[in-house]
Motif scaffolding. Structure first.
Motif, mmCIF file in Angstrom:
data_model
loop_
_atom_site.group_PDB
_atom_site.id
_atom_site.type_symbol
_atom_site.label_atom_id
_atom_site.label_comp_id
_atom_site.label_asym_id
_atom_site.label_seq_id
_atom_site.Cartn_x
_atom_site.Cartn_y
_atom_site.Cartn_z
ATOM 1 N N THR A 1 -19.275 -10.784 -7.045
ATOM 2 C CA THR A 1 -17.733 -11.037 -6.120
ATOM 3 C C THR A 1 -18.443 -11.786 -4.908
ATOM 4 O O THR A 1 -19.164 -11.256 -3.987
ATOM 5 C CB THR A 1 -16.834 -9.864 -5.825
ATOM 6 O OG1 THR A 1 -15.692 -10.460 -6.147
ATOM 7 C CG2 THR A 1 -17.586 -8.825 -5.280
ATOM 8 N N SER A 2 -16.842 -12.679 -3.717
ATOM 9 C CA SER A 2 -17.357 -12.970 -2.816
ATOM 10 C C SER A 2 -16.661 -11.746 -2.215
ATOM 11 O O SER A 2 -17.019 -12.396 -0.862
ATOM 12 C CB SER A 2 -16.398 -14.616 -2.790
ATOM 13 O OG SER A 2 -15.085 -14.360 -3.412
ATOM 14 N N ASP A 3 -16.316 -10.832 -2.605
ATOM 15 C CA ASP A 3 -15.879 -9.914 -1.441
ATOM 16 C C ASP A 3 -15.991 -8.124 -2.050
ATOM 17 O O ASP A 3 -14.671 -8.583 -2.828
ATOM 18 C CB ASP A 3 -13.819 -10.741 -0.971
ATOM 19 C CG ASP A 3 -13.744 -9.949 0.422
ATOM 20 O OD1 ASP A 3 -14.104 -8.843 0.498
ATOM 21 O OD2 ASP A 3 -12.358 -10.007 0.079
ATOM 22 N N ALA A 4 -16.607 -8.147 -2.062
ATOM 23 C CA ALA A 4 -16.176 -6.918 -2.372
ATOM 24 C C ALA A 4 -15.999 -5.885 -1.588
ATOM 25 O O ALA A 4 -15.481 -5.579 -2.797
ATOM 26 C CB ALA A 4 -18.175 -6.428 -2.093
ATOM 27 N N PRO A 5 -15.735 -5.550 -0.844
ATOM 28 C CA PRO A 5 -14.391 -4.461 -0.490
ATOM 29 C C PRO A 5 -13.324 -5.285 -0.973
ATOM 30 O O PRO A 5 -11.997 -4.088 -1.112
ATOM 31 C CB PRO A 5 -14.610 -4.387 1.256
ATOM 32 C CG PRO A 5 -15.796 -5.151 1.661
ATOM 33 C CD PRO A 5 -16.376 -6.289 0.131
ATOM 34 N N GLY A 6 -12.820 -6.406 -0.815
ATOM 35 C CA GLY A 6 -11.513 -6.929 -1.654
ATOM 36 C C GLY A 6 -11.726 -6.290 -2.585
ATOM 37 O O GLY A 6 -10.068 -5.848 -3.297
#
Length: 258
Positions: free
Chosen positions: A12-17
Motif C-alpha cells: 500500500t501507499s500508506d501503511a499506517p492508514g
C-alpha cells in the motif's frame, strides 16, 4: 491434497492508514513483525497472524498498477512449482527468495496476467477455523478466459471443479476445491469488460455484512457492490480501501433483511 492459499499481503501507499482502515473494518489486530531490514505489519485474528501489510517502496511497481492484495499459495517446493508454472505459460515477477526464519517465496503472474505468489513456510501453523471473522473466506479470480485459467491452476495446484453456477450475462462461475473442501474454497469467471486486467479478489469474513459495509464508508473506503446474497446463504460486498486496493467481505446478514 491440492495446494491452497496460506498467506495474504497488502502492498500500500500508506501503511499506517491502511492498518487503521482494516482494523476498523475487518477487526484485525496488528503487530510489528520484528524484521530488521523491513517494516512489516502482521494482521491477526486473536493471536494468529493471517495476513501482512507493508509500504510499497516508491521505486517498485505494483503488480496491479497500484496498492493491492497479493495471495500466497502454499507449495512443497517453490523452485520446482515456479518452473512448472513457467512451462504452463506463467511469467516471473520475483525469483525465489528466502525470508530468514520465515520461508521461501516467489511472485508470478498467470498466463493472463493475474498476479499471485508461491510460499514454502519454514514451519507448520494452525489457522483459525474457516469463516471465523478476520479469516479469508473466499478466493475469486477475475479472468480473461476462465476456462483456460482453470486449466492452468488445476495443472499447477491440483484444484478440482466442484460446481458451475450460471450467472446469466456474466457467464459461468466455476467453483473450485479439493477433497478437503468439496464445496469449494474459491471461484473464477470471465471478468466484466470494464475491468482492465485479470486479478485475484480476496473475501475477508465478518460477522455482520451490513455493519461491516457501514464501517467501510465510515473509515474512508468505498463500497463498490452493495450487499448481495450468494449460494449457501452468505452475503458479500466488494469495496476499495482509501489507498485504492480492492477487497471484498463475506458474512451473514444480522438485521433481519432478506
Amino acid at each position: 491434497m491440492a495446494s491452497k492459499f496460506v498467506w495474504y499481503e497488502l502492498m500500500t501507499s500508506d501503511a499506517p492508514g491502511a492498518e487503521s482502515f482494516y482494523r476498523d473494518v475487518v477487526g484485525w489486530s496488528a503487530r510489528d513483525a520484528g524484521m530488521t531490514n523491513l517494516k512489516y505489519t502482521l494482521l491477526l485474528v486473536g493471536e494468529i497472524p493471517v495476513a501482512g501489510l507493508m509500504q510499497c517502496p516508491p521505486d517498485v511497481p505494483q503488480g496491479q498498477g497500484g496498492p493491492g492484495w497479493l495471495g500466497y499459495v502454499g507449495v512443497a517446493d517453490v523452485d520446482a512449482t515456479l518452473a512448472q508454472a513457467q512451462k504452463l505459460g506463467a511469467s516471473v515477477h520475483r525469483a525465489p527468495t528466502d525470508i530468514p526464519g520465515v520461508g521461501r517465496f516467489a511472485v508470478l503472474a498467470d498466463p493472463q496476467g493475474a498476479v499471485f505468489a508461491l510460499f514454502k513456510p519454514n514451519g507448520a501453523s494452525t489457522p483459525p477455523a474457516p469463516m471465523t471473522p478476520g479469516t479469508i473466506g473466499w478466493h475469486e479470480l477475475h479472468a480473461a478466459d476462465a476456462e483456460k485459467a482453470f486449466a492452468f491452476y488445476s495443472a499447477l495446484f491440483g484444484w478440482q471443479r466442484t460446481q458451475a453456477i450460471d450467472m446469466g450475462p456474466l457467464g459461468i462461475y466455476q467453483v473450485f476445491g479439493d477433497e478437503s473442501a468439496p464445496m469449494g474454497f474459491g471461484g473464477m469467471f470471465n471478468k466484466p469488460a470494464e475491468e482492465a486486467q485479470p486479478y485475484w479478489l480476496y473475501y475477508f469474513a465478518v460477522a455482520d455484512i451490513d455493519a461491516a459495509a457501514a464501517r467501510v464508508t465510515a473509515s474512508g473506503g468505498i463500497v463498490r457492490r452493495e450487499p448481495q446474497q450468494v449460494p449457501g446463504g452468505a452475503w458479500i460486498i466488494q469495496g476499495q480501501d482509501p489507498q485504492g486496493a480492492t477487497f471484498a467481505l463475506v458474512g451473514m446478514r444480522r438485521n433481519g433483511s432478506a
